[in-house]
Design a protein around this motif. Structure first.
Motif, PDB file in Angstrom:
ATOM      1  N   ALA A   1     -30.212  40.025  17.988  1.00 52.70           N
ATOM      2  CA  ALA A   1     -28.513  40.384  19.096  1.00 52.70           C
ATOM      3  C   ALA A   1     -28.142  41.074  19.646  1.00 52.70           C
ATOM      4  O   ALA A   1     -28.203  41.260  20.580  1.00 52.70           O
ATOM      5  CB  ALA A   1     -27.364  39.124  18.337  1.00 52.70           C
ATOM      6  N   TRP A   2     -28.166  42.165  18.755  1.00 57.52           N
ATOM      7  CA  TRP A   2     -27.512  43.189  18.795  1.00 57.52           C
ATOM      8  C   TRP A   2     -28.308  44.045  20.357  1.00 57.52           C
ATOM      9  O   TRP A   2     -27.499  45.104  21.006  1.00 57.52           O
ATOM     10  CB  TRP A   2     -27.834  44.603  17.957  1.00 57.52           C
ATOM     11  CG  TRP A   2     -26.502  44.199  17.118  1.00 57.52           C
ATOM     12  CD1 TRP A   2     -26.392  44.101  15.895  1.00 57.52           C
ATOM     13  CD2 TRP A   2     -24.752  45.295  17.226  1.00 57.52           C
ATOM     14  NE1 TRP A   2     -25.197  43.763  15.341  1.00 57.52           N
ATOM     15  CE2 TRP A   2     -24.316  44.642  16.112  1.00 57.52           C
ATOM     16  CE3 TRP A   2     -24.532  45.017  18.608  1.00 57.52           C
ATOM     17  CZ2 TRP A   2     -22.543  44.351  15.855  1.00 57.52           C
ATOM     18  CZ3 TRP A   2     -22.918  45.275  18.867  1.00 57.52           C
ATOM     19  CH2 TRP A   2     -22.407  45.225  17.499  1.00 57.52           C
ATOM     20  N   ALA A   3     -29.873  43.706  20.400  1.00 52.04           N
ATOM     21  CA  ALA A   3     -30.200  44.223  22.293  1.00 52.04           C
ATOM     22  C   ALA A   3     -30.266  43.861  23.350  1.00 52.04           C
ATOM     23  O   ALA A   3     -30.143  44.712  24.010  1.00 52.04           O
ATOM     24  CB  ALA A   3     -31.723  43.931  21.721  1.00 52.04           C
ATOM     25  N   GLY A   4     -29.051  42.827  23.039  1.00 59.20           N
ATOM     26  CA  GLY A   4     -28.458  42.605  24.566  1.00 59.20           C
ATOM     27  C   GLY A   4     -29.104  41.031  25.113  1.00 59.20           C
ATOM     28  O   GLY A   4     -28.926  39.993  24.180  1.00 59.20           O
ATOM     29  N   ARG A   5     -29.054  40.987  26.671  1.00 53.98           N
ATOM     30  CA  ARG A   5     -29.047  39.704  27.271  1.00 53.98           C
ATOM     31  C   ARG A   5     -31.003  39.534  26.343  1.00 53.98           C
ATOM     32  O   ARG A   5     -31.916  39.616  27.601  1.00 53.98           O
ATOM     33  CB  ARG A   5     -29.399  39.746  28.615  1.00 53.98           C
ATOM     34  CG  ARG A   5     -27.140  39.935  29.038  1.00 53.98           C
ATOM     35  CD  ARG A   5     -28.267  40.088  30.204  1.00 53.98           C
ATOM     36  NE  ARG A   5     -27.819  38.707  30.845  1.00 53.98           N
ATOM     37  CZ  ARG A   5     -27.454  39.384  32.838  1.00 53.98           C
ATOM     38  NH1 ARG A   5     -27.670  39.986  33.439  1.00 53.98           N
ATOM     39  NH2 ARG A   5     -28.126  37.592  32.661  1.00 53.98           N
ATOM     40  N   ILE A   6     -31.326  38.658  25.508  1.00 55.40           N
ATOM     41  CA  ILE A   6     -32.537  38.868  24.875  1.00 55.40           C
ATOM     42  C   ILE A   6     -32.152  38.040  24.207  1.00 55.40           C
ATOM     43  O   ILE A   6     -31.542  36.511  23.618  1.00 55.40           O
ATOM     44  CB  ILE A   6     -32.741  39.451  24.174  1.00 55.40           C
ATOM     45  CG1 ILE A   6     -34.428  38.804  23.176  1.00 55.40           C
ATOM     46  CG2 ILE A   6     -32.151  40.035  23.199  1.00 55.40           C
ATOM     47  CD1 ILE A   6     -34.683  39.975  22.999  1.00 55.40           C
ATOM     48  N   GLN A   7     -33.241  36.163  24.508  1.00 52.00           N
ATOM     49  CA  GLN A   7     -33.215  35.140  23.978  1.00 52.00           C
ATOM     50  C   GLN A   7     -34.123  35.294  22.271  1.00 52.00           C
ATOM     51  O   GLN A   7     -34.712  35.426  22.137  1.00 52.00           O
ATOM     52  CB  GLN A   7     -34.101  34.349  24.465  1.00 52.00           C
ATOM     53  CG  GLN A   7     -34.025  32.219  23.427  1.00 52.00           C
ATOM     54  CD  GLN A   7     -34.586  31.520  24.244  1.00 52.00           C
ATOM     55  OE1 GLN A   7     -35.368  32.039  25.440  1.00 52.00           O
ATOM     56  NE2 GLN A   7     -34.970  30.496  23.938  1.00 52.00           N
ATOM     57  N   VAL A   8     -33.349  34.804  21.534  1.00 51.64           N
ATOM     58  CA  VAL A   8     -33.635  34.676  19.658  1.00 51.64           C
ATOM     59  C   VAL A   8     -33.595  33.827  19.281  1.00 51.64           C
ATOM     60  O   VAL A   8     -32.927  32.912  19.134  1.00 51.64           O
ATOM     61  CB  VAL A   8     -32.538  35.923  19.421  1.00 51.64           C
ATOM     62  CG1 VAL A   8     -32.915  36.141  17.741  1.00 51.64           C
ATOM     63  CG2 VAL A   8     -32.464  37.676  19.671  1.00 51.64           C
ATOM     64  N   LEU A   9     -34.073  33.383  19.218  1.00 50.70           N
ATOM     65  CA  LEU A   9     -35.270  32.128  17.490  1.00 50.70           C
ATOM     66  C   LEU A   9     -35.387  32.929  16.389  1.00 50.70           C
ATOM     67  O   LEU A   9     -36.152  33.384  16.088  1.00 50.70           O
ATOM     68  CB  LEU A   9     -36.173  31.659  18.218  1.00 50.70           C
ATOM     69  CG  LEU A   9     -36.849  31.360  19.848  1.00 50.70           C
ATOM     70  CD1 LEU A   9     -37.581  30.369  20.109  1.00 50.70           C
ATOM     71  CD2 LEU A   9     -35.779  30.462  20.208  1.00 50.70           C
ATOM     72  N   ALA A  10     -33.918  32.363  15.695  1.00 49.55           N
ATOM     73  CA  ALA A  10     -34.022  32.749  14.037  1.00 49.55           C
ATOM     74  C   ALA A  10     -34.347  32.059  13.337  1.00 49.55           C
ATOM     75  O   ALA A  10     -33.086  31.278  13.090  1.00 49.55           O
ATOM     76  CB  ALA A  10     -32.878  33.616  14.209  1.00 49.55           C
ATOM     77  N   PRO A  11     -35.534  31.043  13.271  1.00 52.90           N
ATOM     78  CA  PRO A  11     -35.482  29.900  12.498  1.00 52.90           C
ATOM     79  C   PRO A  11     -35.658  30.832  10.966  1.00 52.90           C
ATOM     80  O   PRO A  11     -35.714  31.568  10.238  1.00 52.90           O
ATOM     81  CB  PRO A  11     -37.028  28.823  13.041  1.00 52.90           C
ATOM     82  CG  PRO A  11     -37.387  30.755  12.770  1.00 52.90           C
ATOM     83  CD  PRO A  11     -36.402  31.884  13.522  1.00 52.90           C
ATOM     84  N   PRO A  12     -34.903  29.311  10.158  1.00 57.59           N
ATOM     85  CA  PRO A  12     -35.085  29.728   8.579  1.00 57.59           C
ATOM     86  C   PRO A  12     -36.575  29.228   7.622  1.00 57.59           C
ATOM     87  O   PRO A  12     -36.679  30.368   7.019  1.00 57.59           O
ATOM     88  CB  PRO A  12     -34.355  28.726   7.634  1.00 57.59           C
ATOM     89  CG  PRO A  12     -34.095  27.601   8.585  1.00 57.59           C
ATOM     90  CD  PRO A  12     -34.306  28.339  10.443  1.00 57.59           C
ATOM     91  N   ASP A  13     -37.333  28.295   8.925  1.00 58.23           N
ATOM     92  CA  ASP A  13     -38.856  28.603   8.480  1.00 58.23           C
ATOM     93  C   ASP A  13     -39.574  28.431   9.371  1.00 58.23           C
ATOM     94  O   ASP A  13     -38.998  27.736  10.609  1.00 58.23           O
ATOM     95  CB  ASP A  13     -38.875  27.588   6.560  1.00 58.23           C
ATOM     96  CG  ASP A  13     -37.309  25.881   7.476  1.00 58.23           C
ATOM     97  OD1 ASP A  13     -37.747  25.713   8.811  1.00 58.23           O
ATOM     98  OD2 ASP A  13     -37.446  25.615   6.958  1.00 58.23           O
TER      99      ASP A  13
END
Length: 220
Positions: free
Chosen positions: A148-160
């Protein structure tokens, strides 16, 4: 008829993220799972981790010829972070995941035999490169705040893997990670803004600090 699916990921040359497209074709023929495109041993072993992860979540590869190509084919591919993009492209080729939505994302992450996602190196430079290409990023849950530090970017961070499949199929929604807050107290020590030149070295320091990575400094 053959079935082809694609997703973006990255190889790394130092701290630079080099775009790689993972292409998967499922075609009639003797059952096989092949990976081509100059993979190293860790990438070659991805097929076993992907196969085991799919089995753990109740899926199995079709009894056909599954061919994974990582383009460009003349670029060496190293590391276990190719597990996740390979798995996603295979799932898209099997029509488990919608192919159109995968076109908007790059992915990296290591798969466990139970389908869990383990952290990998290079998430922040990958997020920066994905943002520059107007792509979102899929990465392990522990590294979502770093991406998320990359700025305006959609991040999906699933555990599995199941959580990610459910998100793409609209069963559940993954929340956008929030970058960690820095200490509001003023820093009294030296600042990189006082260093002239050395842009590559400063960028390496910033990426290491933001991601909590180790850094070896050598005096020449």
């Amino acid at each position: 008829m053959s079935s082809i699916a694609r997703i973006q990921t990255f190889a790394f040359a130092g701290i630079e993220a080099v775009p790689v497209e993972v292409q998967v074709q499922i075609a009639p023929g003797l059952p096989a799972f092949l990976i081509v495109g100059l993979p190293d041993k860790a990438v070659g072993e991805s097929k076993e981790r992907v196969r085991a992860a799919l089995t753990a979540i109740g899926l199995s590869l079709p009894p056909k010829r599954v061919l994974v190509n990582m383009a460009p084919a003349d670029l060496a591919k190293e590391g276990s972070h190719f597990d996740l993009p390979i798995a996603l492209a295979v799932l898209a080729a099997m029509d488990v995941l919608p192919r159109d939505e995968l076109h908007d994302f790059a992915a990296l992450g290591e798969l466990g035999l139970d389908g869990a996602l383990a952290p990998v190196a290079g998430v922040l430079p990958a997020a920066m490169a994905a943002s520059a290409r107007e792509l979102g990023l899929v990465c392990p849950a522990q590294q979502g705040p770093e991406a998320a530090w990359a700025g305006r970017i959609q991040v999906l961070a699933p555990p599995d893997l199941p959580a990610l499949i459910n998100h793409f199929r609209g069963i559940q929604t993954l929340a956008q990670p929030v970058p960690p807050r820095l200490d509001d107290a003023p820093w009294a020590g030296p600042c990189l803004s006082q260093v002239r030149g050395q842009e590559s070295a400063k960028r390496a320091l910033e990426i290491a600090a933001a991601g909590g990575h180790n850094l070896l400094m050598s005096r020449c």
